[in-house]
Each structure stands twice: as C-alpha cells, then as structure tokens.
Design an enzyme around this catalytic site. Structure first.
Site, PDB file in Angstrom:
ATOM      1  CD  GLU A 151      -0.135   0.730   2.574  1.00  0.00           C
ATOM      2  OE1 GLU A 151      -0.642   1.878   2.495  1.00  0.00           O
ATOM      3  OE2 GLU A 151       0.796   1.088   3.933  1.00  0.00           O
ATOM      4  CG  LEU A 153      -3.339   3.466   1.956  1.00  0.00           C
ATOM      5  CD1 LEU A 153      -4.262   2.583   2.450  1.00  0.00           C
ATOM      6  CD2 LEU A 153      -3.590   3.785   0.743  1.00  0.00           C
ATOM      7  CD  GLU A 155      -1.095   7.421   9.486  1.00  0.00           C
ATOM      8  OE1 GLU A 155      -1.288   8.264  10.448  1.00  0.00           O
ATOM      9  OE2 GLU A 155      -0.042   6.475  10.021  1.00  0.00           O
ATOM     10  CB  ALA A 255      12.745  22.456   4.684  1.00  0.00           C
ATOM     11  N   GLY A 256      11.712  21.077   6.803  1.00  0.00           N
ATOM     12  CA  GLY A 256      10.834  21.354   8.192  1.00  0.00           C
ATOM     13  C   GLY A 256      11.675  20.325   9.318  1.00  0.00           C
ATOM     14  N   GLY A 260       8.259  11.980   9.965  1.00  0.00           N
ATOM     15  CA  GLY A 260       7.775  10.978  11.832  1.00  0.00           C
ATOM     16  C   GLY A 260       6.755  10.050  10.141  1.00  0.00           C
ATOM     17  CB  CYS A 263       5.583   4.640   6.762  1.00  0.00           C
ATOM     18  SG  CYS A 263       4.349   3.883   6.426  1.00  0.00           S
ATOM     19  CE  LYS A 326       0.119  12.826   7.288  1.00  0.00           C
ATOM     20  NZ  LYS A 326       0.103  12.192   5.315  1.00  0.00           N
TER      21      LYS A 326
HETATM   22  C1  UDX Z   1       4.373   7.572   3.655  1.00  0.00           C
HETATM   23  C2  UDX Z   1       4.019   6.998   2.164  1.00  0.00           C
HETATM   24  O1  UDX Z   1       3.873   8.844   1.697  1.00  0.00           O
HETATM   25  C3  UDX Z   1       2.605   6.350   2.008  1.00  0.00           C
HETATM   26  O2  UDX Z   1       3.098   6.273   0.590  1.00  0.00           O
HETATM   27  C4  UDX Z   1       3.213   4.958   2.576  1.00  0.00           C
HETATM   28  O3  UDX Z   1       2.113   4.187   2.101  1.00  0.00           O
HETATM   29  C5  UDX Z   1       3.076   5.798   4.225  1.00  0.00           C
HETATM   30  O4  UDX Z   1       4.274   6.516   4.437  1.00  0.00           O
HETATM   31  P1  UDX Z   1       2.330   8.858   5.436  1.00  0.00           P
HETATM   32  O5  UDX Z   1       3.365   8.124   6.480  1.00  0.00           O
HETATM   33  O6  UDX Z   1       0.968   9.060   6.278  1.00  0.00           O
HETATM   34  O7  UDX Z   1       2.794   8.185   4.211  1.00  0.00           O
HETATM   35  O8  UDX Z   1       2.695  10.780   5.050  1.00  0.00           O
HETATM   36  P2  UDX Z   1       3.314  12.081   4.187  1.00  0.00           P
HETATM   37  O9  UDX Z   1       2.372  12.101   3.947  1.00  0.00           O
HETATM   38  O10 UDX Z   1       4.391  11.065   3.299  1.00  0.00           O
HETATM   39  O11 UDX Z   1       4.486  11.806   5.626  1.00  0.00           O
HETATM   40  C6  UDX Z   1       5.794  11.695   6.012  1.00  0.00           C
HETATM   41  C7  UDX Z   1       6.463  12.609   6.772  1.00  0.00           C
HETATM   42  O12 UDX Z   1       7.181  13.399   6.016  1.00  0.00           O
HETATM   43  C8  UDX Z   1       5.675  13.531   7.791  1.00  0.00           C
HETATM   44  O13 UDX Z   1       6.375  13.439   8.973  1.00  0.00           O
HETATM   45  C9  UDX Z   1       5.715  14.883   6.859  1.00  0.00           C
HETATM   46  O14 UDX Z   1       5.033  16.081   7.648  1.00  0.00           O
HETATM   47  C10 UDX Z   1       7.162  14.395   6.602  1.00  0.00           C
HETATM   48  N1  UDX Z   1       7.204  15.673   5.068  1.00  0.00           N
HETATM   49  C11 UDX Z   1       6.085  14.316   4.138  1.00  0.00           C
HETATM   50  C12 UDX Z   1       8.083  16.487   5.335  1.00  0.00           C
HETATM   51  O15 UDX Z   1       9.131  16.951   6.143  1.00  0.00           O
HETATM   52  N2  UDX Z   1       8.470  16.961   3.860  1.00  0.00           N
HETATM   53  C13 UDX Z   1       7.914  17.121   2.468  1.00  0.00           C
HETATM   54  O16 UDX Z   1       7.990  17.455   1.491  1.00  0.00           O
HETATM   55  C14 UDX Z   1       7.094  15.523   2.591  1.00  0.00           C
END
Ligand code: UDX
Length: 436
Positions: A151, A153, A155, A255-256, A260, A263, A326
């Site tokens: 998957e 997906l 969150e 950037a951040g 976390g 996944c 997030k």
């Molecule tokens: C992720 C993958 O996107 C998804 O395809 C996988 O199946 C599960 O893991 P998720 O963990 O729900 O999904 O969140 P995602 O939106 O990918 O963000 C992950 C982390 O990266 C968050 O902490 C988010 O704040 C951070 N992030 C994301 C950044 O710091 N900068 C970005 O540009 C994108």
C-alpha cells in the site's frame, strides 16, 4: 468478489472499506474484540477523514462486515489480505513478522476453498516466500497462491490515495494470483490507474525503495534548508527552482522538522537491516536515518535559541502548536514534536501544547507537557510559540490576539506556514526553517 481483510487497523480498514465501496463483498477480521464491537457500533479506531462515512454506507449496503473469527471471515473468500502490523523488532530494527506468520498459519488451518493470499502489510523481501511455505506446509488441499500488493496510502489522505492511486503494484508468481488480483482491482483498471505486475520479491522491495526515496528527498531538502540559513538563501524558492525540473518533481521538498510517522522511520530501518543481511550496504539511506534522527532535537535547540539560548531558556514557557507527525491524523508515532518537547523540558522550559486530534494519544507519551483546550490557551503568557505541525487551524491564527497573549512576541515556525515579512511587519520576532 469476496475479500477477507485480516487486520482491521489503519491499512486493513481503509482498504477494506474502499474495496467494499467498489462493490466487492468484504469481511474485516481482527482479534481485538473491543475494536470489532466498536466498529459494529460505527466507532472508528483511528481518525481518518471520510472513513466513518465510507464504513457506514458500505455496512448499510451489506457489503462490509466485521468479525473476530478468522475461520468465518475467510470462508468463500477469493482473496485473503494480510494487513496486520509489522513493527520494528526491539533491538535490531528488523520488521517483526510474527503477526504475519501467525495469520498465515491460521489461514492454512482454516482454508475452505482455493484462494489468493495477499500481503498488504509492509514486509521485507522474501516474506512472501515464507508465507507460501507456511501455507504449503499447513496440509491444506486447496490451491493457494501468495501475492505481494504493497500500500502507498498517506495518513489523512488515505481514501483518495486508495481510490486514485499513482499505480498499483502486484507481485505474483503465477497466473492464478495475477487473475484474481486483476479482478480485485478491476474497478480501478477502468479508471485507468496503471497496474504493474512484477515478481513477488520485486514488489516487496518497491515498497521499501519508494519510502526510502521519499525519506531521502525530505532529508535532502532539510539539509539544504540548513545551508540556506547559513548562506542567506530561501529554501522554499530552492524547492520551487529544482522541483520545476520534471526529473526532480515538486513534491516532498518541504523543509521542516524531519519526517516521522508509522512508515518512513520504520521502513528505512528495516531496509537497512535487509541490506545488511544481504551484505549490500545502502549508505545513502544510512545517512538519511542518522540525519533525520539528529534533526528532531536540533529543532528543539532552534526553539531554545529563540528564547535567548540554553541558559536564558530555563524557567520560560513555550506553546507548542501541533503534536502529531503531520496534520489530519491523530498518529503520534515518531513525531518530531516528541523530541522538540523533550529538548525543551530537558532544559527546564515549561511546555504547554495544543493539537486538534493528537492530545489524547500524546498525553502519556509526553508526561511533562501540559495540554491546553485551544491554541490561545496554550499561548497565554508564553515566552514563545513554536508551530510543529501544519494543521489548517494554525494557518490563520488571529495574530493580533497571539501577540497580545504572549509575554514576548516570538514565533518559531517549523513548517514555514507564515511569511517572514508579514510576521516582522506585525512586530513578531520570527524564525522559520531555511529562510532568511
Ligand atoms: C508515507 C508515504 O507517503 C506512503 O506512501 C506510505 O505508504 C506510508 O508512509 P505517511 O507516513 O502517512 O505516508 O505521510 P507522508 O505524507 O508521506 O509524510 C511523512 C512524513 O514526512 C511526515 O512527518 C511529514 O511531515 C514529512 N514530510 C513530508 C516533510 O517533512 N516534507 C515533505 O515535503 C513531505
């Protein structure tokens, strides 16, 4: 088609509800009686936008049922999905596969017809082979083929991601497996979602490689952000400038405070473990993991700086806005907010936090942090505000009120959701990530 979904957690429940919405007959199975009871009452075990409504309409249409009995749930199923957790094993970072293998054994003992068993849980390369072995040795007389179908997906956006995926990846070793999966995803085929058939091990690796690549992209831009701060450049413009190159792409370049969630941290560690086991080092990912880990506390130190430095900070109060990893989720797993808060409390700073969905789960994880009823209550009498998660509710704060409530108008924006010029014009001492 009849589908059984073993494991009614985040992935199982979203996938099950979406398959039912396509018109399949879906039974979601979970060992946790109270979870199944609550689902029968329409109470979701997780917060995910649109999920409660989707579950409700499909239960009413008779296409979605819940049970604690695996035997009952898999009866007549054409496809049995395994969607149980694969947490990091204590000590070594390897994915803990005990739940996956336990399900495979129980399926083998209770199989009443030919079926395809699909691993949807994120599992290391070779797990499908082991599941196939367990099923073959279970003594079942029925034909059973093990398929990998990872998957992707996110969150907070899971239903949209499921219904309109960039691609569907299927790792199958025989025609029976491919045929059943084609039927399972036929409604999406018709939407022209590309479906990629590969072998099982390749499919398992695609999932880890995708997550590791995304984690790398984020970590890359985070380090560039640090450099921007030193050289007087603006990371948002750098992201835009490089993202317009189609070979790079604009996404995942925000950037951040570091990634976390459930996944990226777990999957990058598991991939490192696989690489080590196969004596094939992945040094880039090793660096990504290290850099991201260090970054979370570094963000705490950034807030300390805004308070006048380590020594000055003691006894001051900080309002943390956002705790979840997030927005649009109540998930606190590996959230940067935990390390940021810890860094502050370690230095004797009082931390008061507010999060729209995450506080209940966060409370026991952050015993030294006080939770507030709303952002303004958290901000009242604080020496600084730090925005840690970019919830929409924080994008349009009443800044005049914020300024009046604060003891000193200091705002640290770890998600770059405000414009530096505007904030300074309003009289805030404003700091963000990678911007002058
Ligand atoms: C992720 C993958 O996107 C998804 O395809 C996988 O199946 C599960 O893991 P998720 O963990 O729900 O999904 O969140 P995602 O939106 O990918 O963000 C992950 C982390 O990266 C968050 O902490 C988010 O704040 C951070 N992030 C994301 C950044 O710091 N900068 C970005 O540009 C994108």
């Amino acid at each position: 088609m009849k589908i059984a979904m073993v494991g009614s957690g985040y992935v199982g429940l979203v996938s099950g509800a979406c398959f039912a919405d396509f018109g399949h007959d879906v039974c979601c199975i979970d060992k946790d009686q109270s979870k199944i009871d609550r689902l029968h009452d329409g109470v979701m075990p997780i917060y995910e936008p649109g999920l409660a409504e989707l579950v409700d309409s499909n239960v009413k249409a008779g296409r979605l049922t819940f049970t604690t009995s695996l035997k009952e749930g898999i009866a007549d199923a054409d496809a049995i999905f395994i969607a149980v957790g694969t947490p990091s094993r204590r000590g070594d970072g390897h994915a803990d596969l005990s739940f996956v293998y336990a399900v495979a054994e129980e399926v083998g003992q209770n199989l009443a017809n030919d079926a395809v068993v699909v691993t949807k849980s994120t599992v290391p390369v070779g797990t499908g082979d082991e599941v196939q072995r367990i099923l073959s040795e279970s003594g079942t007389s029925h034909k059973v083929s093990v398929v990998s179908n990872p998957e992707f997906l996110r969150e907070g956006a899971a239903i949209g991601d499921f219904k309109r995926p960039d691609r569907i990846v299927i790792g199958a070793e025989d025609e029976f497996g491919r045929d059943v999966m084609r039927e399972v995803y036929r409604p999406l085929f018709l939407n022209e979602s590309p479906i990629l058939f590969v072998n099982r091990r390749t499919s398992e690796l695609i999932k880890y490689a995708a997550n590791a690549f995304l984690a790398t992209k984020i970590t890359f831009i985070n380090e560039i952000a640090d450099l921007c701060e030193k050289v007087g450049a603006n990371v948002q413009d750098v992201s835009r400038g490089i993202g317009m190159d189609n070979r790079i792409g604009p996404k995942f370049l925000h950037a951040g405070p570091g990634y976390g969630g459930s996944c990226f941290p777990k999957d990058t560690l598991a991939l490192l473990k696989t690489a080590e086991d196969y004596d094939s080092p992945t040094r880039i990912i090793e660096a990504v993991v290290k850099v991201n880990e260090g970054r979370k506390r570094a963000m705490g130190r950034k807030v300390l700086e805004a308070l006048g430095g380590h020594d000055e900070a003691r006894g001051k109060k900080v309002a943390l806005l956002g705790l979840t990893f997030k927005p649009d989720t109540d998930d606190m797993r590996d959230s940067p907010a935990i390390a940021v808060a810890q860094t502050l409390t370690d230095c004797g700073v009082e931390v008061v936090a507010y999060d729209p969905e995450g506080m209940e789960i966060a409370k026991p994880m952050m015993p030294e942090v006080t939770m507030a009823a709303d952002p303004y209550e958290a901000i009242e009498n604080a020496d600084a505000v730090a925005i840690v998660t970019e919830w929409d509710a924080f994008r349009a704060l009443d800044l005049n009120r914020v300024k009046t409530l604060l003891k000193t108008p200091v705002l640290v924006d770890l998600r770059n959701i405000y414009r530096a010029d505007d904030m300074r014009a309003m009289g805030f001492t404003y700091d963000s990530v990678g911007r002058p």
